[in-house]
Write a protein that holds these residues in place. Structure first.
Motif, PDB file in Angstrom:
ATOM      1  N   MET A 191     -49.053 -29.418 -21.519  1.00 32.05           N
ATOM      2  CA  MET A 191     -48.043 -29.202 -22.564  1.00 32.05           C
ATOM      3  C   MET A 191     -48.713 -29.360 -23.909  1.00 32.05           C
ATOM      4  SD  MET A 191     -44.416 -31.161 -23.066  1.00 32.05           S
ATOM      5  CE  MET A 191     -43.795 -30.552 -21.517  1.00 32.05           C
ATOM      6  N   ILE A 192     -48.278 -28.562 -24.872  1.00 30.18           N
ATOM      7  CA  ILE A 192     -48.896 -28.609 -26.185  1.00 30.18           C
ATOM      8  C   ILE A 192     -47.856 -28.278 -27.242  1.00 30.18           C
ATOM      9  CG2 ILE A 192     -49.684 -26.212 -26.278  1.00 30.18           C
ATOM     10  CD1 ILE A 192     -52.317 -27.335 -27.446  1.00 30.18           C
ATOM     11  N   SER A 193     -48.011 -28.871 -28.400  1.00 27.01           N
ATOM     12  CA  SER A 193     -47.095 -28.614 -29.493  1.00 27.01           C
ATOM     13  C   SER A 193     -47.892 -28.553 -30.778  1.00 27.01           C
ATOM     14  CB  SER A 193     -46.027 -29.699 -29.556  1.00 27.01           C
ATOM     15  OG  SER A 193     -45.051 -29.383 -30.506  1.00 27.01           O
ATOM     16  N   GLY A 194     -47.185 -28.494 -31.916  1.00 28.16           N
ATOM     17  CA  GLY A 194     -47.843 -28.300 -33.190  1.00 28.16           C
ATOM     18  C   GLY A 194     -47.540 -26.895 -33.656  1.00 28.16           C
ATOM     19  N   ILE A 195     -48.524 -26.228 -34.249  1.00 23.30           N
ATOM     20  CA  ILE A 195     -48.373 -24.830 -34.621  1.00 23.30           C
ATOM     21  C   ILE A 195     -48.720 -23.987 -33.410  1.00 23.30           C
ATOM     22  CG2 ILE A 195     -49.218 -22.995 -36.127  1.00 23.30           C
ATOM     23  CD1 ILE A 195     -49.932 -25.132 -38.165  1.00 23.30           C
ATOM     24  N   VAL A 196     -47.812 -23.134 -32.988  1.00 21.77           N
ATOM     25  CA  VAL A 196     -48.064 -22.241 -31.859  1.00 21.77           C
ATOM     26  C   VAL A 196     -47.625 -20.851 -32.259  1.00 21.77           C
ATOM     27  CG1 VAL A 196     -47.579 -21.718 -29.449  1.00 21.77           C
ATOM     28  CG2 VAL A 196     -47.690 -24.095 -30.189  1.00 21.77           C
ATOM     29  N   ILE A 197     -48.558 -19.897 -32.248  1.00 15.71           N
ATOM     30  CA  ILE A 197     -48.223 -18.522 -32.591  1.00 15.71           C
ATOM     31  C   ILE A 197     -48.830 -17.592 -31.555  1.00 15.71           C
ATOM     32  CG2 ILE A 197     -48.058 -18.961 -35.069  1.00 15.71           C
ATOM     33  CD1 ILE A 197     -50.875 -17.827 -35.368  1.00 15.71           C
ATOM     34  N   ALA A 198     -48.190 -16.454 -31.366  1.00 15.11           N
ATOM     35  CA  ALA A 198     -48.735 -15.460 -30.452  1.00 15.11           C
ATOM     36  C   ALA A 198     -50.115 -15.039 -30.927  1.00 15.11           C
ATOM     37  CB  ALA A 198     -47.806 -14.252 -30.364  1.00 15.11           C
ATOM     38  N   ALA A 199     -51.053 -14.955 -30.001  1.00 18.19           N
ATOM     39  CA  ALA A 199     -52.431 -14.660 -30.370  1.00 18.19           C
ATOM     40  C   ALA A 199     -52.744 -13.193 -30.144  1.00 18.19           C
ATOM     41  CB  ALA A 199     -53.380 -15.521 -29.543  1.00 18.19           C
ATOM     42  N   GLU A 200     -53.659 -12.659 -30.951  1.00 12.50           N
ATOM     43  CA  GLU A 200     -54.026 -11.254 -30.843  1.00 12.50           C
ATOM     44  C   GLU A 200     -55.488 -11.078 -30.465  1.00 12.50           C
ATOM     45  OE1 GLU A 200     -51.907  -8.909 -30.761  1.00 12.50           O
ATOM     46  OE2 GLU A 200     -50.235 -10.232 -31.258  1.00 12.50           O
ATOM     47  N   ASN A 211     -46.794 -19.751 -21.785  1.00 13.39           N
ATOM     48  CA  ASN A 211     -45.489 -20.153 -22.315  1.00 13.39           C
ATOM     49  C   ASN A 211     -44.330 -19.276 -21.862  1.00 13.39           C
ATOM     50  OD1 ASN A 211     -45.971 -22.331 -24.506  1.00 13.39           O
ATOM     51  ND2 ASN A 211     -47.530 -20.808 -24.977  1.00 13.39           N
ATOM     52  N   GLY A 212     -44.593 -17.973 -21.748  1.00 14.09           N
ATOM     53  CA  GLY A 212     -43.492 -17.046 -21.530  1.00 14.09           C
ATOM     54  C   GLY A 212     -42.689 -16.855 -22.811  1.00 14.09           C
ATOM     55  N   GLY A 213     -41.700 -15.977 -22.747  1.00 16.73           N
ATOM     56  CA  GLY A 213     -40.820 -15.743 -23.887  1.00 16.73           C
ATOM     57  C   GLY A 213     -41.557 -15.244 -25.111  1.00 16.73           C
ATOM     58  N   LYS A 214     -41.001 -15.521 -26.280  1.00 16.82           N
ATOM     59  CA  LYS A 214     -41.585 -15.040 -27.523  1.00 16.82           C
ATOM     60  C   LYS A 214     -42.858 -15.778 -27.897  1.00 16.82           C
ATOM     61  CE  LYS A 214     -37.150 -13.544 -29.483  1.00 16.82           C
ATOM     62  NZ  LYS A 214     -36.176 -13.726 -30.594  1.00 16.82           N
ATOM     63  N   GLY A 246     -44.319 -26.878 -19.282  1.00 13.93           N
ATOM     64  CA  GLY A 246     -43.721 -25.608 -19.688  1.00 13.93           C
ATOM     65  C   GLY A 246     -44.690 -24.552 -20.158  1.00 13.93           C
ATOM     66  N   ASP A 247     -45.793 -24.962 -20.804  1.00 12.51           N
ATOM     67  CA  ASP A 247     -46.745 -23.970 -21.295  1.00 12.51           C
ATOM     68  C   ASP A 247     -47.703 -23.496 -20.205  1.00 12.51           C
ATOM     69  OD1 ASP A 247     -47.749 -26.584 -21.363  1.00 12.51           O
ATOM     70  OD2 ASP A 247     -49.219 -26.123 -22.900  1.00 12.51           O
TER      71      ASP A 247
END
Length: 269
Positions: free
Chosen positions: A1-10, A78-81, A109-110
């Protein structure tokens, strides 16, 4: 599990050959971890090791292709957005119905979010899902909260396609399950002849390679997590096997070596 800033990666997928497996590293999301996620760590030490601000991390999954054509996914992001795994697997010509087996290092969850569609359905229509018996038992036995609810949704969606294994077993040909419990009760490292897939053995290489005693708030049994880190750091350094980590900076593959002060992380195969 991880939190903080999480953004979709390219980032683009990266492919490696390790023994009998082609290993494709996929970054599900880019992340950075804040100081508050490391309880008990002096802030000045955090700043010294990270250079200030947040410590780089990642959410990675690994796709293994065997010589017989079987496709194995290790964890599901993560799934989802929040997660880019499915889209990025397709870029490598891999679609959900192509995946034969899914190995779970654990059920945070991740690592399991990508198993479910937006209506709670199974994303991978054919795959058998493998998880350690201690991990399955812990979450199956009524663990409360959103995480427990998500796990039970996964178990329901995959039903009879969920398989359990015990530590020390060869889960699939050429892949052995090793006990790395501590982060969760059934946390697993998967070993091939040429690679250790270490799951959430560590979340922040810049901190936890030189300081294996540092835990995140997500380590459910901190003392067990520390013991597992020390044990597998020494194993990796002694065997010279590369490690693939779900939260190592992308592409998440490198080597752990010894230094005068303890251990160092060397990115790359």
């Amino acid at each position: 599990m991880i939190s903080g800033i999480v953004i979709a990666a390219e980032t683009e997928n990266r492919s490696f050959q390790f023994g009998n497996f082609e290993v494709i590293a996929v970054q599900d999301a880019l992340s950075a971890m804040r100081f508050e996620l490391f309880p008990g760590m002096p802030e000045e030490e955090f700043l010294r090791l990270t250079g200030g601000g947040r410590v780089p991390s990642s959410v990675n999954v690994f796709l293994l292709k065997r010589g017989d054509g079987k496709i194995i996914l290790v964890d599901a992001g993560n799934g989802g957005k929040r997660g880019g795994m499915l889209r990025k697997l397709e870029q490598s010509g891999v679609f959900p119905e192509s995946v034969d087996f899914i190995l779970l290092t654990h059920m945070h969850g991740d690592h399991i979010g990508g198993l479910l569609g937006k209506h709670g359905e199974a994303v991978f229509s054919r795959a058998l899902v493998y998880v350690s018996m201690p991990e399955w038992e812990f979450w199956q036995n009524g663990t409360a909260g959103p995480q427990g609810k998500q796990v039970r949704k996964v178990l329901h969606a995959y039903g009879s396609r969920v398989r359990t294994f015990r530590f020390g077993e060869e889960v699939l040909p050429g892949i052995k399950a090793l006990d790395a419990s501590g982060h969760t009760p059934g946390h697993t490292v998967f070993e091939t002849d040429s690679l250790l897939i270490v799951g959430d053995l560590l979340h922040a290489a810049a901190l936890q390679i030189p300081r294996p005693e540092v835990c995140t708030i997500y380590d459910m049994n901190p003392s067990g997590a520390v013991q597992a880190r020390r044990r597998f750091y020494e194993f990796a350094a002694s065997s010279s096997k590369p490690v693939a980590g779900m939260h190592l900076p992308y592409p998440g593959i490198g080597r752990i070596g010894r230094s005068a002060a303890g251990y160092v992380y060397l990115p790359g195969k």
